[in-house]
Design an enzyme around this catalytic site. Structure first.
Site, PDB file in Angstrom:
ATOM      1  N   CYS A  30     -61.161  -0.160  -6.938  1.00 56.13           N
ATOM      2  CA  CYS A  30     -60.634  -1.004  -5.855  1.00 56.13           C
ATOM      3  C   CYS A  30     -59.105  -1.014  -5.856  1.00 56.13           C
ATOM      4  CB  CYS A  30     -61.199  -2.416  -6.038  1.00 56.13           C
ATOM      5  SG  CYS A  30     -60.413  -3.697  -5.075  1.00 56.13           S
ATOM      6  N   CYS A  33     -57.499  -4.443  -6.021  1.00 58.40           N
ATOM      7  CA  CYS A  33     -57.719  -4.982  -7.375  1.00 58.40           C
ATOM      8  C   CYS A  33     -56.666  -4.436  -8.334  1.00 58.40           C
ATOM      9  CB  CYS A  33     -59.105  -4.609  -7.889  1.00 58.40           C
ATOM     10  SG  CYS A  33     -60.481  -5.250  -6.919  1.00 58.40           S
TER      11      CYS A  33
END
Length: 128
Positions: A30, A33
């Site tokens: 991600c 992230c």
């Protein structure tokens, strides 16, 4: 620095210890992230009285599913066993610091009182 990894076996213990726990639900693939990770880690170094935890949603799919995590990153904040914040999306360092401040400012005695009142049957609330 209090930064821990949580899984389905350690999650409940972490949030029931009574203090403030801020959890970052993330995955290695991600992009947002990866961008938020350093912000989260810097906050963990700065705020000694708070437990910062990470949950890798790829490895902990059962836990993420049980908590309704549909988008990552998602932040959750618990204080005295009460969920005070849950929201997907990465925050800037300034936004995250503001959130941490707001979580710490919450009057938990009032929150626990409101929870107790909400759990009391209506017939008991109306009895005088």
């Amino acid at each position: 620095m209090s930064l821990i990894e949580l899984n389905k076996d350690t999650f409940q213990d972490a949030i029931t210890e009574g203090g403030t726990v801020i959890i970052d639900f993330w995955a290695p693939w991600c992009g947002p992230c990866k961008n938020f990770g350093p912000v989260f880690e810097q906050a963990a170094e700065k705020h000694e009285g708070i437990t910062f935890a990470k949950v890798n949603t790829d490895e902990q799919q059962e836990l993420a599913g049980a908590l309704g995590i549909r988008s990552i990153p998602t932040l959750m904040a618990f204080r005295e066993k009460v969920l005070l914040f849950s929201q997907p999306g990465a925050l800037s360092a300034g936004q995250f610091e503001e959130l941490i401040g707001k979580i710490q400012e919450v009057d938990m005695a009032d929150v626990h009182k409101q929870i107790a009142e909400a759990q009391t049957p209506a017939s008991e609330n109306n009895a005088s």
